[in-house]
Structures are given as C-alpha cells and as structure tokens.
Design an enzyme around this catalytic site. Structure first.
Site, short mmCIF file in Angstrom:
data_model
loop_
_atom_site.label_atom_id
_atom_site.label_comp_id
_atom_site.label_asym_id
_atom_site.label_seq_id
_atom_site.Cartn_x
_atom_site.Cartn_y
_atom_site.Cartn_z
N LEU A 62 -82.25 -51.39 69.53
CA LEU A 62 -83.33 -50.40 69.66
C LEU A 62 -82.79 -49.02 69.97
CD1 LEU A 62 -85.90 -52.47 71.75
CD2 LEU A 62 -86.04 -51.94 69.33
N GLY A 63 -81.70 -48.95 70.71
CA GLY A 63 -81.13 -47.66 71.08
C GLY A 63 -79.86 -47.84 71.87
N ASP A 87 -84.01 -38.45 86.55
CA ASP A 87 -83.78 -38.11 85.14
C ASP A 87 -85.09 -38.16 84.36
OD1 ASP A 87 -82.27 -37.26 83.03
OD2 ASP A 87 -81.52 -39.25 82.49
N GLY A 120 -77.21 -45.68 74.77
CA GLY A 120 -77.11 -44.57 75.70
C GLY A 120 -75.85 -44.67 76.53
N GLY A 121 -75.74 -43.77 77.51
CA GLY A 121 -74.56 -43.74 78.35
C GLY A 121 -74.39 -44.95 79.23
N GLN A 122 -75.51 -45.69 79.49
CA GLN A 122 -75.44 -46.83 80.41
C GLN A 122 -75.42 -48.18 79.69
OE1 GLN A 122 -78.96 -45.84 82.38
NE2 GLN A 122 -78.07 -44.16 83.54
N GLY A 123 -75.80 -48.23 78.42
CA GLY A 123 -75.78 -49.50 77.74
C GLY A 123 -76.50 -49.45 76.41
N THR A 124 -76.52 -50.62 75.74
CA THR A 124 -77.19 -50.79 74.46
C THR A 124 -78.41 -51.68 74.67
OG1 THR A 124 -75.07 -50.63 73.33
CG2 THR A 124 -76.90 -51.56 72.09
N VAL A 125 -79.54 -51.32 74.03
CA VAL A 125 -80.79 -52.04 74.20
C VAL A 125 -81.11 -52.80 72.92
CG1 VAL A 125 -83.23 -51.88 74.78
CG2 VAL A 125 -81.60 -50.31 75.82
#
Length: 727
Positions: free
Chosen positions: A411-412, A531, A414-419
C-alpha cells in the site's frame, strides 16, 4: 528423493570434469592497464587511462611524487577526493567493508563554521555528487555534530525532510573555547547524493562548530569530541556506495540485488552489485574475470577441495592436488552406490528436515524475545494495566494474509516501514506494517506503543488490532482504511479522488480536531502526535477522517513538555518554536493542525517551488494574503462556492490563531474542536471552559500510569522520514 539427489550430483560432477584447472592469479584491471596507485588497488571498472575505465565517473587520477609507494589516487568525478580503498570483493561473512561489494573509501572535508553573530543560523557550501554512480552509504556512515549545543542539520534530503542532532552539554563544559566538549551522531537516509549542512544557534557560547559525515568504524575507534584530534583534522574517511548499470556478463559471477529508496527524487532505485561466487576469484566486471580457483592450493583452507579428477594429498603438512582419475572411474564411484549409501542419504535428508524445523522454531523464539515479546506478554497479563488485549498474531497467519508479503500487496512505503494489504482468516481486511529495522535499545518504547495504542479507542484514530514479534522485524496489524489520504484528495488530480466539498472539508477538520483533542486531553496520558500532516490523515469508505502514523509520537506526564536533541517532523508543518527550542508541546501539534486547515481552505501544498520565493511556505503565503485582505483570491475552487462567507472567515481566523509564533497564545485542541463544531452548526462558538471536564470524562477511558514513549517502528535516533506513507 534420494535417488534424484544422487543423479543430480553425478551430472554435476561429470560436467565439471570438462573444465581444466585455472592457473595464475586472475586479473583485476583491464589488460595493459595499471592495477594500483601507491597502496590503493585500482580494479576495473575504475582505471587511470581513458581506455582503462568503464565510464568517465570511474576515472582515477594518480598523483606521483617520484616514490611509487607514496602515490595518491584521486577521483575527479566527485571533486578530486582522495581514494583510500576500492572494493569489489565477495560479500561473505564479516563486518569489514573489504568484504562488502560496491564500496569506495574516500577522504571528505570536515565542515566547520566560525562566527560571532549568535542570533542567526549559518550554512556552508554543500558536497554534491549528483550525476555520478556514487552515493553516501547509510550502512557505513554516521552524521556527526561536534560542539556543545551545536545544532547541525542535513538539509536538501528531499523537499521537506530534515536530519540532524545537537550535543547536550553541561554548563561546566561550555567555558572551554572551541574545545568540542561533546558530540552527537545519527544515521542518514539511503541513497543521498547531497551533503548540505546548516548550523543553528541555540545556546552555544563557543565560536567554533563542526559537522561531518564519517565512516562508522572510524568513529568507533575515534573520539570526535577530543579537541586535540578533530580540531586538527581537515578530512575524515567516508564510505560511498557505487553501482554499474550494464556490463558484459562474465562466467562465474553472481549479483546482489539491493532495493534503495532515494527520497530526493521520489523514485525507487534498484541497485545491483556483482561479485564472483564461491569457488571463483577475480573481477566480475571483466569478460571471463571470474576464474575457477584450485581450493587445494588455497592457503586459507584447512581441508582443500580438489576439482573432479584430482586428489588432494597431505605431504609433510602441505596439501597438493595430483593423481588425476579418469571420468569413468568417477562416474562408477558415484552412480553405483550401495544400499547403505542410499539409506544414509535418506537418514541425512530426514535429519536435515527435522533440524531445519527445530532451528526455525528456535529462530522464532529468538526473534520473539529480541522484539520484546516477553515484556509485552507481561504488560498484557498485568492486572495493573487495564488495556484491551492486543492480539499476538503468528508469522504464518500474516504471511498467508499478504500472499508471502507479495509486492502487489504493498500500500505504501515510508521511513519507518512498508505497509501491506492483507486478509485475515476470518475475512477481515487489514493493513500490516513491516518495520524497517530493529533497535534493541528501544524495546521498551516499542512495547509501550502497543499497550498505549491498544487503549486508544476513538472513531477518528486508526485502530491497532495486534502485532507479530516472532519475525526478524516486528509486524503491526491495523484496521484497513480504504479511501487513501487527505493529501491525495487535496493535491492529486485523479478520478479516483473526487473533489471535497466545503461541508466535507469542514467535517474532516472537526473530526481531526476531535481526535487530537482526545489524544491531548482524554487518553490515559497526554499523547503528542508530532507529525500531523495531510498525508497522515486517512479517509474511510464514508470519507470520515482517521489520524494515523504514530511513528514519532510521544506520551508524557501531564503539564510537562518533551525535550529532545533530535529533530522530528516535516517541513511546512514543523512548529518554528519547537525547531528553535527543541521543546515539543501540545501547541506544536496545534501549529501543524493549523497548516492542515490552510490546505483545506486553499488546496495548496505546504511547501511549493511554483510559488514565489517569499511565498514558498504556505503558512507565510496565507498570513500575508490574510493581512492584505486577499484571502478569497487564494481559496480553493470548492471553497469559493460557499454561500456563507462568514464560515470561511471563521475558519481562516482560527487557522491564523493556530499559526501564532508564540505557542502559549495558540488555542488548545479542545477549544479548536468546539469552535469547529459551532461553525458546523451555523453559529460561532466561544469555548465554555466549564464544559471541558465534561468533554474529557465523556471520551476518556480508564487512566493508567504509563510513563513511556511510543514508536511505530523502533526509532533509529534519526529524523522521521518526510515521505512516510500512512497505512
């Protein structure tokens, strides 16, 4: 199964007989080209002459002073930096960069700033290697700031990102002029090619400030705060990664596939490194550069393995390959095994399966313990914590739910992980976040996030359903929100994202305010999101707002602020007061919410290069337009259609108050929520503070004494990614 195994070995051995034993050391440079400059080896694709390197970016200039051993290698494509080491070795087993392919160590200048004006920030010329196949290694480098209270940041990572740190020193250390006194270090993002440092003045009384990238192993052996060391250095070692996109595929090579996410261009870059596989040696970038080696003559092998047709003999402690056998004898020895050998192979195969299964169970137990599973079980089973039971999923259940974490389910990122999007066995659609990395030093923060998010039960906050801790990195399971982010509806022209009417925008703003009011005032402990932005606001199937992505959130004791030396947030939304003081309060979330209100009014992005230089920041652009009575000139088309202009002005004035530079003069989220509800009902509302306690008691659950920090995926001590995608 065992018969097929024997037949396969027979075929491979018969095929290997056809190859002769390679003699001599394999080449590393192109034929008729120099392979070294001083003490630095120069393997292809690098080279000194124009016909010795693959591309202009790999040209090496060798500066010689008459003594061959004292020659120095430079790389002109990245600003004539001195080269210390070039590596194309095989990636087997150690933490030494000489075993990691596609790396080059260079000398990079230390960035320093000396000035006496204590009221402004200072910046220096950036190090820019765009247009080259080189980029700063996030694995092997750290960003370092030296000097008490010297806030140094790396900017230019992407349009809205920021990474930096500030050493926190006691007053006793500040009396030493230009001493360094202390330092801090933090990680950097993947794939950056620009080092742009800005110095921010906080309380540093020293006139000397230093910041630089440096090799991690060098930092482990060096104290950057030692004045007699760093202040006398002009350069430090830095590791660059490099890659070659196309080359002639030599025999005996393998490729190492690495996925990098370079935030600057919003493009995924797939990097490939090449190396000679086990049993071969040489340079994989040369035609036939990987050559089969004679393990019997390998001095590093205690029990050498000879090629088929040769035997290795121990003669007075020295191993030698001799006594060549015919292929027919080898075939007879392999093809005609006894029943005892077949039975032995079956036993070995069965033992392998049992051991593999047992090791897999032990590995899951190891991951569960390392990821804080025992602490979480203790938290969930404790009678002192009156929390909803977050489910502990097993790894097989989540692998099946995501089709083995198939890329088509992403789905997306980012800097913290993959969804990933997944479907549980009971038919529920969920969003599964796979964290990027584990920091064992922050286990308590990660576990307390799960306990805190388990307590949050608000219709406008994304619900945490559970987690899985028996995998290498933690997996978090959230409810699935289907309609995307508010950012997409406001700033992306797509038929999948219909236009938001004024009534929808007003309702969404009210729902966001209600969620933040709950987090600030009605949760077990006040929680600061840190954030808030339109890309962290999700919309469900009825276009109701859901606040998501608590990766940098913090829970703090009542009436306290959160003080940090690391900078978190997103440019355009970042509270200027927090950036200057490093103190994050509930009013910092209020500022970010004010920017979201402006986005809903104008449809403009928080930072845009299409606007004039002085108006690139949306907050400045909005306040300037409001001051000059040009508000209705910058409104979004859907907002201009509103008949009741008083409602628009009421929201604009509320946004103006949220953006006040003095945080104490900004309204609270409860006041904001009540004013928005009043505008929705058609009349302005002045908050009745006698009702605030009623609002608190209405929405809050039972309170617990949990004084901890939440972290969506264990934090690395670096800035939050400005491109972090929500669930």
């Amino acid at each position: 199964m065992a018969v097929k195994f024997v037949m396969r070995i027979t075929f491979l051995l018969l095929l290997a007989v056809a190859y002769e034993l390679a003699e001599g050391a394999p080449p590393m440079a192109k034929p008729n080209c120099r392979d070294s400059c001083g003490k630095v080896s120069i393997p292809y694709p690098f080279g000194i002459r124009s016909d010795c390197f693959m591309h202009q970016s790999f040209e090496i200039v060798c500066s010689e002073s008459g003594v061959a051993a004292a020659a120095i290698a430079f790389l002109p494509s990245i600003g004539n930096m001195e080269v210390l080491e070039i590596n194309i070795s095989e990636p087997y087993g150690t933490n030494d960069i000489s075993y990691d392919p596609g790396l080059i160590r260079v000398k990079m200048p230390i960035i320093s700033l000396n000035y006496t004006n204590q009221s402004s920030a200072g910046s220096v010329a950036p190090v820019n290697i765009f247009g080259t196949p080189f980029f700063f290694s996030s694995k092997w480098n750290k960003f370092v700031s030296v000097g008490c209270n010297n806030l140094a940041t790396m900017t230019g990572l992407d349009p809205m990102g920021v990474v930096g740190c500030k050493p926190d020193c006691s007053k006793e250390k500040l009396i030493v002029k230009c001493s360094g006194s202390d330092y801090c270090q933090t990680t950097i993002p993947d794939g950056i090619q620009l080092l742009n440092v800005t110095f921010w003045n906080t309380t540093n009384t020293s006139s000397c400030r230093r910041a630089f990238l440096a090799e991690r192993e060098w930092l482990n052996k060096t104290d950057p705060s030692a004045a007699n060391h760093v202040l006398n250095l002009d350069y430090v070692p830095v590791v660059l990664e490099w890659t070659v996109l196309n080359f002639s595929e030599a025999y005996g090579f393998e490729e190492l596939y690495v996925r990098r996410h370079i935030d600057w261009s919003y493009t995924r870059y797939d990097v490939k490194y090449y190396f000679c596989r086990y049993g071969y040696e040489g340079n994989p970038y040369l035609d036939m550069g990987c050559q089969d080696k004679n393990e019997c003559e390998d001095k590093n092998s205690k029990y050498p393995i000879c090629l088929p047709g040769l035997e290795c003999e121990n003669t007075e402690g020295s191993y030698n390959c001799n006594k060549r056998k015919s292929p027919l004898k080898i075939a007879i020895l392999v093809i005609s095994p006894s029943f005892g050998l077949l039975f032995l192979l079956l036993v070995i195969w069965w033992s392998y399966k049992v051991i593999k299964k047992r090791n897999k169970i032990k590995l899951k137990q190891k991951f569960f313990k390392r990821n804080g599973g025992l602490l979480l079980q203790q938290q969930l089973s404790s009678n002192e914590n009156n929390v909803q039971k977050a489910k502990l999923f097993n790894s097989i259940e989540l692998e099946n739910a995501t089709d083995g974490f198939n890329e088509n389910r992403i789905l997306g990122k980012g800097g913290q992980g993959t969804v990933y999007k997944g479907m549980l066995i009971d038919g529920r659609i969920v969003a599964i976040k796979k964290c990027n990395i584990v920091d064992e030093g922050n286990l308590e923060q990660f576990i307390n996030e799960i306990t805190i998010l388990s307590q949050i039960n608000h219709r406008n906050v994304v619900k945490l359903l559970g987690c899985c801790l028996e995998t290498e990195v933690p997996l978090l399971v959230y409810e699935f929100i289907p309609k995307g982010t508010l950012f997409q509806y406001l700033h992306e022209e797509n038929e999948d994202f219909p236009l938001l009417t004024w009534d929808m925008r007003l309702r969404i703003a009210t729902e966001i305010a209600g969620a933040l009011s709950y987090l600030h005032s009605a949760a077990s402990l006040p929680i600061y999101h840190r954030d808030i932005k339109s890309s962290n606001i999700l919309l469900d199937d009825k276009y109701r707002a859901k606040v998501a992505d608590f990766g940098t959130s913090r829970s703090v004791a009542i009436d306290q602020t959160h003080v940090t030396t690391l900078i978190y947030g997103t440019f355009g939304y970042l509270d200027p007061e927090y950036f200057q003081t490093s103190q994050f309060t509930d009013k910092s979330d209020v500022y970010s919410f004010g920017v979201v209100l402006i986005e809903l009014l104008t449809g403009e992005k928080p930072v845009s290069s299409t606007r004039s230089v002085e108006s690139q920041n949306l907050s400045t652009y909005f306040l300037h337009s409001l001051k000059e009575n040009r508000l209705f000139d910058i409104l979004d088309t859907q907002v201009r259609k509103v008949c009741n202009k008083d409602e628009v002005m009421a929201i604009a004035n509320l946004a103006k108050r949220c953006l006040h530079l003095n945080g104490k003069k900004r309204p609270t989220m409860i006041e904001i929520m009540m004013e928005l509800e009043g505008v929705q009902k058609g009349f302005p509302v002045q908050p009745n503070f006698d009702e605030l306690e009623y609002v608190r008691n209405k929405e809050m659950g039972p309170r617990n004494d949990i004084s901890i920090s939440t972290s969506s995926c264990l934090e690395l001590g670096s800035a939050s990614s400005s491109n972090a995608l929500p669930l």
